[in-house]
Design a protein around this motif. Structure first.
Motif, short mmCIF file in Angstrom:
data_model
loop_
_atom_site.label_atom_id
_atom_site.label_comp_id
_atom_site.label_asym_id
_atom_site.label_seq_id
_atom_site.Cartn_x
_atom_site.Cartn_y
_atom_site.Cartn_z
N VAL A 296 48.81 44.91 43.87
CA VAL A 296 48.13 43.80 43.19
C VAL A 296 47.06 44.23 42.18
CG1 VAL A 296 48.57 42.28 45.15
CG2 VAL A 296 46.34 43.38 44.97
N GLN A 415 38.98 43.00 46.81
CA GLN A 415 39.70 42.45 45.65
C GLN A 415 41.16 42.17 45.98
OE1 GLN A 415 38.72 45.28 42.50
NE2 GLN A 415 36.55 44.95 42.94
N THR A 416 41.74 42.98 46.86
CA THR A 416 43.13 42.76 47.27
C THR A 416 43.25 41.54 48.18
OG1 THR A 416 43.65 45.12 47.04
CG2 THR A 416 45.13 43.81 48.44
N HIS A 419 43.02 38.41 46.22
CA HIS A 419 43.97 38.28 45.10
C HIS A 419 45.07 37.28 45.43
CE1 HIS A 419 46.53 39.49 41.73
NE2 HIS A 419 45.56 40.26 41.31
#
Length: 684
Positions: A296, A415-416, A419
């Motif tokens: 991602v 952040q993953t 996402h």
């Protein structure tokens, strides 16, 4: 001193190079930069250069030259010193003030002789001499403008980017991908009718293009140097047509013959074609956090095995659309950070839930060591909770510096998890499970008809719908897991409907993705006509047919699909798992699909004698070390599976997993639909 490994091989090579770098202007190409990145980190390079400033530049035709106060340059290159590469060297040196040039190549002198068409017999007589390198040294002095200046050209095998102690990639061979049946037609177009190849089974080394042959020889040279470092005499085995050619080339590589005579250890090197099982490469079944991070987050520019981590949250700065690159990105490789490296290796081998908890544990321990005001909370780990821990480091410069590597991995995790693609991962997984059941219960036409309603033009798609690129990933999954199937009227109709819907969806895209640009040959949506779109889709389905038939030549590894029963659901059984289980089968039967490559007359005699007498043929489980090389890329989950499986089948056995690149579902279509497989760009 620790036992030789992929890490020590890479570090030893870089130590040789770094020793040349004091007060130098350094030029690196992308593949060598990636090897440095994973092998010992850029700070080692900065320390080696020394001085108040380091001038590090990308090796490219437009690279700036050295000024009057920069008399020394070191060029570190992954490719052959020939053609465009030498022209770029010449141009940079001529616009500089160098008096001392060092050129390091990751390709051995023996391969340079091959590239310059020196016959094998003549090359053998040159043992110990390096005329190609010596001639270039003279040229370097000429370009510097004084034959009394100093020039050195040397070979250092900077082949690997070691991602973990058991796992390494080969960045300069990231584009190397096994051949498909359609490539046989392209090879035949350059051959006379009487010498046409019937199928992939007929393709051997001499049948390949000169560029691909040379690319394979460059890889073989590097692998031979690795075997020398490990102190092993290797037996070569292969599963698949391109793997067979690479294994045969390594087995018969002339410069390796003397090395093997004195090697004290033994190893089996097994090459496997990725195309025999693309299900594992595009599937979302791997319960691994690193795999999701790599899928991602955007790719780190110039790298094939790392991603960009947005570091803005650890600063007081604000990025805007005009300055998105205001703060340098973080990454996954933490070769110079002990705690970061420990966390990275834990993430590679842990399941998703355990990995997230491991990130929390490392952040809590780091915050405690720095006496930061941490508030402990138990239970489920949330992205918000992790972010609150990371923010504690924000205004503490010393704590930031001490734990920079750990914080990069923490931010990558947050952040993953936040996402939108991570939510879609579960959708992919659910649909793939549904497909597995459908393939067992119905014909291929029914499976394609299930996909049809999911193909929507951009004007009708929501965030949860599949883009054209994602639909291609699902199609690759379907055709790879299903394998060969009968084409009947119902299937032809179903394929026709899917083709039409896809062609229509391509035409209605507002902006073409890089993959669609490659497939359609159009750089913008305005240039994509209906005819071009239909032609591209026809080509796609020809490739999908090749994928379905990829295991046609296999006798034992014919399927990666396990049908369901009254007690078990249908499932996917990875080809790599089947291969490793067969290698370490306690009954040790003669492998059917794992071919042994003989390294000359002695092996051929042994094979011949074994037909009449009880002489055991070489078997890949004969030796304490197994080197498994997947040609075309491997996923993090697959590497973990192999690492865990080998000791359980044969305690005490060691395994090293090598591959051309770390795969995520998004980069398989790029490799599969590449147009330069047979003609790789070697820099000249």
């Amino acid at each position: 001193m620790s036992a030789p490994s992929v890490s020590s091989f890479t570090q030893q090579g870089w130590e040789q190079v770094l020793a040349k770098m004091k007060r130098a202007l350094v030029y690196l190409d992308a593949a060598c930069a990636e090897s440095l990145h994973w092998g010992c980190g850029s700070t080692r390079l900065l320390d080696s250069v020394g001085g108040p400033e380091c001038h590090l530049r990308e090796f490219e035709p437009q690279a700036a030259g050295g000024g009057a106060k920069q008399p020394k340059a070191v060029f570190v290159l992954s490719c052959l010193l020939k053609g465009r590469t030498v022209e770029t060297l010449r141009d940079i040196i001529r616009r500089s003030h160098f008096q001392y040039c060092v050129v390091v190549t990751a390709v051995s002198h023996a391969v340079h002789l091959t590239a310059n068409h020196v016959p094998a017999a003549a090359a053998a007589e040159l043992e110990g001499q390096q005329p190609v390198f010596e001639q270039l040294e003279e040229k370097l002095c000429e370009w510097m403008g004084n034959m009394n200046y100093t020039a050195e050209v040397l070979y250092v095998p900077l082949l690997l980017a070691p991602v973990a102690p058991h796992l390494a990639m080969t960045p300069s061979f990231a584009s190397l991908f096994p051949l498909l049946p359609q490539d046989v037609h392209l090879l035949n177009s350059a051959r006379p009718d009487k010498r046409r190849l019937g199928s992939l089974a007929d393709v051997d080394g001499p049948a390949l293009t000169p560029e691909l042959t040379l690319q394979i020889r460059c890889l073989v040279s590097g692998l031979s140097s690795l075997c020398e470092h490990l102190g092993v005499r290797e037996e070569c085995f292969a599963v698949g047509s391109l793997s067979r050619i690479i294994a045969a080339d390594l087995a018969n590589y002339a410069p390796a013959k003397n090395r093997r005579k004195t090697a004290s250890g033994r190893a089996s090197v097994v090459f496997v074609d990725r195309t025999l099982d693309l299900t594992g490469a595009v599937g979302h079944h791997g319960d691994n956090l690193v795999e999701k991070i790599m899928s991602v987050l955007p790719q780190l520019p110039g790298h094939t095995n790392d991603v960009m981590v947005n570091m803005v949250d650890l600063t007081a700065l604000q990025t805007t659309e005009e300055n998105p690159a205001l703060v340098a990105p973080g990454c996954l490789s933490q070769s110079n950070d002990t705690s970061g490296k420990a966390l990275w290796e834990a993430l590679l081998s842990a399941k998703h839930k355990e990995a997230v908890m491991e990130v929390r544990r490392h952040l809590v321990e780091a915050a405690s060591r720095e006496n930061l005001p941490i508030k402990m909370s138990m239970g489920r780990v949330t992205p918000g909770q992790l972010m609150s821990y990371i923010q504690l480091f924000k205004n503490n410069h010393k704590a930031l510096m001490n734990h920079c590597g750990l914080l990069q991995l923490g931010l990558a995790t947050v952040q993953t998890l936040n996402h939108q693609q991570t939510t879609k991962w579960d959708n992919f997984l659910a649909f793939e499970r549904l497909l597995l059941q459908s393939i067992g219960e119905s014909v291929m036409a029914v499976v394609l008809n299930q996909l049809l309603p999911m193909i929507k033009p951009s004007s009708q798609r929501t965030r949860d719908d599949y883009s054209p690129d994602e639909l291609l990933i699902l199609l690759i999954y379907i055709y790879s897991v299903a394998g060969e199937f009968m084409v009947d009227k119902a299937l032809a109709e179903a394929e026709g409907k899917v083709k039409e819907a896809l062609a229509q969806a391509f035409c209605e895209e507002v902006q073409l993705s890089p993959l669609l640009q490659k497939i359609t040959g159009c750089d913008s949506a305005t240039n994509l006509t209906s005819h071009k779109s239909h032609t591209a889709v026809d080509g796609l389905f020809a490739s999908l047919g090749d994928i379905a038939g990829a295991r046609r030549l296999m006798k034992q590894f014919k399927s990666v699909y396990l049908p369901g029963s009254q007690t078990h659901q249908a499932s996917y059984k990875p080809l790599l798992k089947q291969i490793v289980e067969e290698i370490f089968n306690p009954e040790k039967p003669d492998p059917i699909d794992i071919e042994h490559m003989s390294s000359g007359l002695t092996d051929l005699l042994k094979t011949g004698i074994s037909m009449f007498m009880k002489v055991s043929r070489p078997h890949p489980s004969d030796h304490p070390l197994l080197i498994l090389f997947v040609v075309g890329g491997i996923t993090v989950s697959e590497a973990k599976m192999v690492k865990d499986l080998v000791p359980s089948l044969k305690p005490g056995a060691q395994v090293i997993v090598l591959s051309t690149q770390l795969l995520t579902p998004r980069n398989i279509p790029e490799l599969l639909f590449a147009t330069d497989r047979l003609h790789p760009d070697l820099g000249f």
